[in-house]
Design a protein around this motif. Sequence first.
Motif, mmCIF file in Angstrom:
data_model
loop_
_atom_site.group_PDB
_atom_site.id
_atom_site.type_symbol
_atom_site.label_atom_id
_atom_site.label_comp_id
_atom_site.label_asym_id
_atom_site.label_seq_id
_atom_site.Cartn_x
_atom_site.Cartn_y
_atom_site.Cartn_z
ATOM 1 N N ASP A 131 -6.842 -1.697 7.389
ATOM 2 C CA ASP A 131 -6.531 -2.608 6.516
ATOM 3 C C ASP A 131 -7.560 -3.890 6.581
ATOM 4 O O ASP A 131 -8.154 -4.347 5.481
ATOM 5 N N ALA A 137 -6.069 8.025 2.978
ATOM 6 C CA ALA A 137 -4.880 7.575 2.247
ATOM 7 C C ALA A 137 -4.764 6.047 2.566
ATOM 8 O O ALA A 137 -4.513 5.332 1.560
ATOM 9 N N GLN A 138 -4.623 5.837 3.620
ATOM 10 C CA GLN A 138 -4.307 4.429 4.132
ATOM 11 C C GLN A 138 -5.529 3.546 3.700
ATOM 12 O O GLN A 138 -5.362 2.424 3.048
ATOM 13 N N THR A 181 -7.397 -0.375 -2.712
ATOM 14 C CA THR A 181 -7.022 -0.575 -4.102
ATOM 15 C C THR A 181 -6.343 -1.807 -4.168
ATOM 16 O O THR A 181 -6.345 -2.788 -5.115
ATOM 17 N N VAL A 182 -5.405 -1.950 -3.029
ATOM 18 C CA VAL A 182 -4.542 -3.341 -3.171
ATOM 19 C C VAL A 182 -5.288 -4.668 -3.166
ATOM 20 O O VAL A 182 -5.108 -5.477 -3.987
ATOM 21 N N PRO A 204 -4.367 11.518 6.125
ATOM 22 C CA PRO A 204 -3.729 10.000 6.136
ATOM 23 C C PRO A 204 -4.775 8.809 6.584
ATOM 24 O O PRO A 204 -4.431 7.841 5.831
ATOM 25 N N LEU A 213 0.190 4.281 -0.607
ATOM 26 C CA LEU A 213 -0.355 5.239 -0.152
ATOM 27 C C LEU A 213 -0.118 5.702 1.564
ATOM 28 O O LEU A 213 -0.405 6.480 2.075
ATOM 29 N N ALA A 255 0.680 9.658 -1.237
ATOM 30 C CA ALA A 255 -0.811 9.781 -1.300
ATOM 31 C C ALA A 255 -0.861 11.269 -1.724
ATOM 32 O O ALA A 255 -2.091 11.616 -2.543
ATOM 33 N N GLY A 284 -5.816 3.077 -0.106
ATOM 34 C CA GLY A 284 -4.682 2.417 -0.694
ATOM 35 C C GLY A 284 -4.975 0.913 -0.314
ATOM 36 O O GLY A 284 -4.750 0.115 -1.420
ATOM 37 N N ALA A 285 -5.372 0.730 0.730
ATOM 38 C CA ALA A 285 -5.746 -0.902 1.192
ATOM 39 C C ALA A 285 -6.855 -1.258 0.283
ATOM 40 O O ALA A 285 -6.725 -2.585 -0.180
ATOM 41 N N LEU A 344 -6.602 12.621 -0.256
ATOM 42 C CA LEU A 344 -5.583 11.924 0.205
ATOM 43 C C LEU A 344 -4.552 12.497 1.142
ATOM 44 O O LEU A 344 -3.560 12.090 1.689
ATOM 45 N N ASN A 370 0.850 -1.058 0.042
ATOM 46 C CA ASN A 370 -0.106 -0.045 -0.004
ATOM 47 C C ASN A 370 0.915 1.277 -0.057
ATOM 48 O O ASN A 370 1.491 1.726 0.942
ATOM 49 N N HIS A 400 -7.145 -5.267 -6.493
ATOM 50 C CA HIS A 400 -6.364 -5.695 -7.650
ATOM 51 C C HIS A 400 -6.051 -7.089 -7.309
ATOM 52 O O HIS A 400 -5.990 -7.868 -8.284
ATOM 53 N N GLU A 401 -5.942 -7.588 -6.050
ATOM 54 C CA GLU A 401 -6.032 -8.935 -5.799
ATOM 55 C C GLU A 401 -6.964 -9.755 -6.205
ATOM 56 O O GLU A 401 -7.007 -11.022 -6.484
#
Lengths: 350, 350
Positions: free
Chosen positions: B302, B82-83, B89-90, B79, A76, A82, B86-87, B76, A74, B93-94
Amino acid sequence: MATLKEIAQAAHVSMATVSNVINGNHHKVSSETVERVEKLAREMGYVPNQAARSLAQRESRFIAIISQAGKGDNILTNPYNAQYIGALTVDLHEKGYYPLIRFTNDFKDIDTDLRGWNVAGAIFNGSYSRYLKQIRSLPSIPIVFTDCYFRVPGINHVGVDDDMGGQLAGEYLGKMGHRKVAFLAADLDSSEVDQHRRAGFEAGLKEYDVELPDRWTFRHADIRPGTEYTEALYQELYSAMQTEDRPTAFFCTSDAIALQLHRLMGRMSLRVPEDVSIIGFDDLPFTQQYSLPLTTIHQDVDQKAHLVVDMLSRHIQDKTLPSERTVVGVSLVERGSVRNLGTKEETARE
Amino acid sequence: MATLKEIAQAAHVSMATVSNVINGNHHKVSSETVERVEKLAREMGYVPNQAARSLAQRESRFIAIISQAGKGDNILTNPYNAQYIGALTVDLHEKGYYPLIRFTNDFKDIDTDLRGWNVAGAIFNGSYSRYLKQIRSLPSIPIVFTDCYFRVPGINHVGVDDDMGGQLAGEYLGKMGHRKVAFLAADLDSSEVDQHRRAGFEAGLKEYDVELPDRWTFRHADIRPGTEYTEALYQELYSAMQTEDRPTAFFCTSDAIALQLHRLMGRMSLRVPEDVSIIGFDDLPFTQQYSLPLTTIHQDVDQKAHLVVDMLSRHIQDKTLPSERTVVGVSLVERGSVRNLGTKEETARE
DNA sequence: AAGAAAAGGTGAAGCGCTATACCTTACAGC
DNA sequence: GCTGTAAGGTATAGCGCTTCACCTTTTCTT
């Protein structure tokens, strides 16, 4: 759910005409027709199907944003990324583009994204030079590279004046009377950006006849607390700081690292700037909230994003444009994390 | 640039067969054919055209991520966002999905994205309840709501136990002997999350017979330094802290706000926790780098992202699934930003 | 007044893929 | 020997849009 065809039927015109209205090719259509079609489209809640549009045009409204990260990472979590990616997203939306975000180092992923979605352009953030040959073989879409140092002609690039940033840091520490200095990077071996910041730093120091010794070049900092990398760094720093001959100042290649360093120094009961001075790089809005008033090299991330999106969209509109290179300037922001050790001249003056 | 048709010709099979191979419907194809086609596809560098696929299937691999923000806002910078994003997004994708990111409060934008791209699903972050009717009128795609409190049945929701978080904070401050406490939110009037944290906080305090007075409820904090909102907040805080009768502790609805508060207290020469105690909410990795060891309510961002993506993808695969609600637990992380003022019982014990 | 050019418009071929309906062969069961 | 069915495969009609070639009518130009 209404389609363009349905609008055409309702308005008693051809699909071609509706398409022209929707896409603003008004020169081909009388203003009465434009109005009638637009009214109908509004009433029927028409939204163009982007997949169909992309297919017909062989190009989508996507801009790929490719950033270095391991699978599952991650990125970001890092406030610089970010801020930057958020700014890119905002700017892209304003120009009618969509960001297609992919955090990866795997060229196969990148290739699949770029070709599969027929992206209109791409933004590569980071040191992708090792993929240069493969990037060249991609369908010829405009690309802007950032945070990297390619040594080839014909590419678009928006960079930050990393050398100057390093130099400002070096000169400042020199001016403040520091003669024993250290350098701390996130990933010196693979980040060209870090390498340039270091080179500039050395040049700046040299003006004051200060050398940056290799044993005080720390190459692998992790910004997260509590990881094994962070612990390893702590050990390294600890042994460096326990001797009588220890650095009085650190230049860190990002604010995030500077804050990490500050924390680790705290663990050794060393105070900033009383016991050790720190200078960072980035000057993000968020950093300024920290209780430590960090002296740092300012780069304008929002402006950088602006330049990138502007450059890219111009190259999308006119594919014959020659390649461009822009460098964003930096400046030193003096706060309070560097102690003035005094020098002959300086102290004389005061 | 090879197309499915070209693969079909090269392999001497029909397009339908190639399609089946590419999409893993191997039960319809002999294993020799599968191998032959896959080999050819690899050699010819075949990448499926996603636009064509979306068009034919009337559904894309996109998941819309909709987050509250004004036009032009870079969310973003925060924070937590952003976190979290970002999580997401990851995780997406998986599972083979792509995030379609949009920061907006404008329902028209949302509608255009969702329908225009034929998204497979959507994640709404924030207080979108005022758009409930319009959201209901969208094409029936699975949606997961987070960071909100809808009072209607039939929606998927992943929440955080905000009430419990507030309560833990209240109980803790009570236990530590604080009887004059304040509350600080980013946007109490429009954030349901903040409202629940406040309600829980009051409940927790009540166990210790402590009241949260209205004049010590600060509703609009801005996490950026130097903005007019921040200055206004500073003025408000200043007048509250200059009287003899002033709060000894603050509960902030996020760590970012807590850090902002810490900074503003610093400007008044008030030390944490000596002069004033602070308890935050979130416990993001990045916060932990801050020099102030912030006592805070931990939520696992997360894990939240994980739950959201899992719930959404299950509902995409099986549209008949009944709606679900999940609440992520929270816990108190004791660091060092709250001072123990001592109570009769507590001091007696020690 | 004649020809050129502009204005306003149409029809339909395709973009690359999926999905449905259908076809053929092999062979198992009785 | 006949039927049923599984395995392996094909042909093709769209999905919703853009775009190109072309057509007709009006409006200059000289």
